[in-house]
Design a protein around this motif. Structure first.
Motif, PDB file in Angstrom:
ATOM      1  N   ALA A  51       0.797  -1.419   0.173  1.00 33.41           N
ATOM      2  CA  ALA A  51      -0.127  -0.126   0.119  1.00 33.41           C
ATOM      3  C   ALA A  51       0.825   1.344   0.104  1.00 33.41           C
ATOM      4  O   ALA A  51       0.651   2.270  -0.861  1.00 33.41           O
ATOM      5  N   MET A  52       1.827   1.365   0.962  1.00 41.83           N
ATOM      6  CA  MET A  52       2.793   2.629   0.577  1.00 41.83           C
ATOM      7  C   MET A  52       3.622   2.632  -0.440  1.00 41.83           C
ATOM      8  O   MET A  52       3.858   3.602  -0.823  1.00 41.83           O
ATOM      9  N   GLY A  53       3.900   1.534  -1.206  1.00 46.04           N
ATOM     10  CA  GLY A  53       4.633   1.404  -2.476  1.00 46.04           C
ATOM     11  C   GLY A  53       3.697   2.026  -3.345  1.00 46.04           C
ATOM     12  O   GLY A  53       4.179   3.133  -4.136  1.00 46.04           O
ATOM     13  N   LEU A  54       2.547   1.877  -3.319  1.00 46.60           N
ATOM     14  CA  LEU A  54       1.337   2.478  -4.274  1.00 46.60           C
ATOM     15  C   LEU A  54       1.275   3.975  -4.066  1.00 46.60           C
ATOM     16  O   LEU A  54       1.256   4.659  -4.699  1.00 46.60           O
ATOM     17  N   ALA A  55       1.309   4.285  -2.780  1.00 43.84           N
ATOM     18  CA  ALA A  55       0.962   5.525  -2.273  1.00 43.84           C
ATOM     19  C   ALA A  55       2.120   6.455  -2.748  1.00 43.84           C
ATOM     20  O   ALA A  55       1.760   7.746  -3.317  1.00 43.84           O
ATOM     21  N   ILE A  56       3.189   6.025  -2.668  1.00 41.93           N
ATOM     22  CA  ILE A  56       4.405   6.842  -2.884  1.00 41.93           C
ATOM     23  C   ILE A  56       4.648   6.802  -4.531  1.00 41.93           C
ATOM     24  O   ILE A  56       5.048   7.866  -5.100  1.00 41.93           O
ATOM     25  N   TYR A  57       4.537   5.759  -5.291  1.00 44.78           N
ATOM     26  CA  TYR A  57       4.357   5.902  -6.582  1.00 44.78           C
ATOM     27  C   TYR A  57       3.326   6.630  -7.373  1.00 44.78           C
ATOM     28  O   TYR A  57       3.809   7.496  -8.030  1.00 44.78           O
ATOM     29  N   TYR A  58       2.185   6.631  -6.928  1.00 48.51           N
ATOM     30  CA  TYR A  58       1.236   7.483  -7.480  1.00 48.51           C
ATOM     31  C   TYR A  58       1.015   8.945  -6.657  1.00 48.51           C
ATOM     32  O   TYR A  58       0.208   9.651  -6.908  1.00 48.51           O
ATOM     33  N   GLY A  59       1.863   9.101  -5.807  1.00 48.55           N
ATOM     34  CA  GLY A  59       1.918  10.703  -5.242  1.00 48.55           C
ATOM     35  C   GLY A  59       0.951  10.876  -4.095  1.00 48.55           C
ATOM     36  O   GLY A  59       0.759  11.785  -3.842  1.00 48.55           O
ATOM     37  N   PRO A 159      -0.782  -2.161 -14.685  1.00 45.28           N
ATOM     38  CA  PRO A 159      -0.501  -3.750 -14.508  1.00 45.28           C
ATOM     39  C   PRO A 159       0.934  -3.954 -14.368  1.00 45.28           C
ATOM     40  O   PRO A 159       1.095  -4.848 -13.213  1.00 45.28           O
ATOM     41  N   LEU A 160       1.544  -3.440 -15.082  1.00 48.21           N
ATOM     42  CA  LEU A 160       3.009  -3.540 -15.060  1.00 48.21           C
ATOM     43  C   LEU A 160       3.598  -3.105 -13.663  1.00 48.21           C
ATOM     44  O   LEU A 160       4.590  -3.520 -13.070  1.00 48.21           O
ATOM     45  N   ALA A 161       3.335  -1.683 -13.503  1.00 53.46           N
ATOM     46  CA  ALA A 161       3.629  -1.253 -12.253  1.00 53.46           C
ATOM     47  C   ALA A 161       3.349  -2.064 -11.008  1.00 53.46           C
ATOM     48  O   ALA A 161       4.202  -2.329 -10.066  1.00 53.46           O
ATOM     49  N   LEU A 162       1.910  -2.471 -10.711  1.00 54.89           N
ATOM     50  CA  LEU A 162       1.593  -3.684  -9.907  1.00 54.89           C
ATOM     51  C   LEU A 162       2.447  -4.854  -9.850  1.00 54.89           C
ATOM     52  O   LEU A 162       2.835  -5.047  -8.721  1.00 54.89           O
ATOM     53  N   LEU A 163       2.781  -5.168 -10.753  1.00 54.22           N
ATOM     54  CA  LEU A 163       3.629  -6.462 -10.978  1.00 54.22           C
ATOM     55  C   LEU A 163       4.942  -6.315 -10.317  1.00 54.22           C
ATOM     56  O   LEU A 163       5.311  -7.179  -9.412  1.00 54.22           O
ATOM     57  N   PHE A 164       5.599  -5.167 -10.631  1.00 48.61           N
ATOM     58  CA  PHE A 164       6.929  -4.854 -10.109  1.00 48.61           C
ATOM     59  C   PHE A 164       6.844  -4.687  -8.650  1.00 48.61           C
ATOM     60  O   PHE A 164       7.699  -5.315  -7.960  1.00 48.61           O
ATOM     61  N   ILE A 165       5.884  -3.888  -8.131  1.00 45.86           N
ATOM     62  CA  ILE A 165       5.550  -3.571  -6.916  1.00 45.86           C
ATOM     63  C   ILE A 165       5.298  -4.873  -6.039  1.00 45.86           C
ATOM     64  O   ILE A 165       5.803  -5.192  -4.924  1.00 45.86           O
TER      65      ILE A 165
END
Length: 227
Positions: A51-59, A159-165
């Motif tokens: 969740a924090m990875g997504l939060a940081i990645y998308y600002g 999808p690719l961003a989710l896959l790598f995270i």
């Protein structure tokens, strides 16, 4: 793309060698009766990390930070006053837990029956603990932050961003999974029994110490801002 895969595996490998998370899990496995519930602790860490990875990645994290900063500037007294009150409550709770632990230990030394033991850690409690520990550790997770900064430069689809995270997240919790499997394999041996006796004594003071650190931070933040 292969360079990105290699960088993801390398960064997640070094990030996964986290002595704090490993020590926390070993301590919890010694405390809980049903060892399988430790999966909820690992799940809490995994979901918080993701969740924090997504939060940081998308600002999103930056937006939340700006919101908290704006509220602190607009309403400093309620915000920092709440922090100060929360710190004082945690201080009293920590003192009570330390007193209770020492009181029970004294009864055991005198041969008297101990007071009622603390409730067993539930699956929900383990999940919350895992998530909370992960959120605290992410403030210094430089490999993860570097990986996310590099990932943003590739302009990947969702999808690719989710896959790598997710790949990074799996590698991050892999040592904890292996620790759980190895611990269960050795459970009942003399070494594990000695380790559990030592950790069970230490575990009684973990929560009070954690509350003490948190309350000190909240009280300092509240007083410093209000003065």
């Amino acid at each position: 793309m292969w360079v990105l895969v290699g960088a993801t595996l390398t960064a997640s490998f070094f990030d996964s060698l986290n002595p704090s998370a490993i020590a926390q899990q070993m301590l919890l496995q010694a405390m809980i009766k049903n060892k399988r519930t430790i999966w909820f602790f690992i799940l809490g860490i995994a979901l918080a990390n993701f969740a924090m990875g997504l939060a940081i990645y998308y600002g999103i994290a930056q937006w939340i930070s700006r919101l908290v900063g704006a509220l602190s500037q607009a309403y400093p007294l309620p915000v920092y006053g709440s922090a100060l009150i929360a710190g004082l409550i945690l201080l009293l709770t920590g003192i009570h837990l330390i007193y209770k632990t020492r009181f029970n230990a004294g009864k055991i030394r005198e041969g008297e029956p101990a007071a009622k033991a603390p409730a067993r850690l539930s699956a929900a409690s383990l999940f919350v603990m895992g998530a909370a520990f992960c959120f605290v550790e992410l403030t210094s997770a430089f490999p993860y932050l570097g990986f996310l900064a590099m990932l943003t430069g590739y302009n990947l689809s969702l999808p690719l961003a989710l896959l790598f995270i997710l790949l990074y997240d799996f590698m991050y919790i892999l040592p904890l999974i292996l620790l759980y499997l190895g611990y269960n394999k050795l459970q009942g041996t003399v070494a594990i029994q000695k380790l559990e006796r030592i950790l069970s004594k230490v575990s009684a003071y973990i929560v009070p110490v954690f509350l003490g650190v948190l309350e000190a931070f909240l009280i300092y933040s509240g007083i410093d801002a209000l003065l």
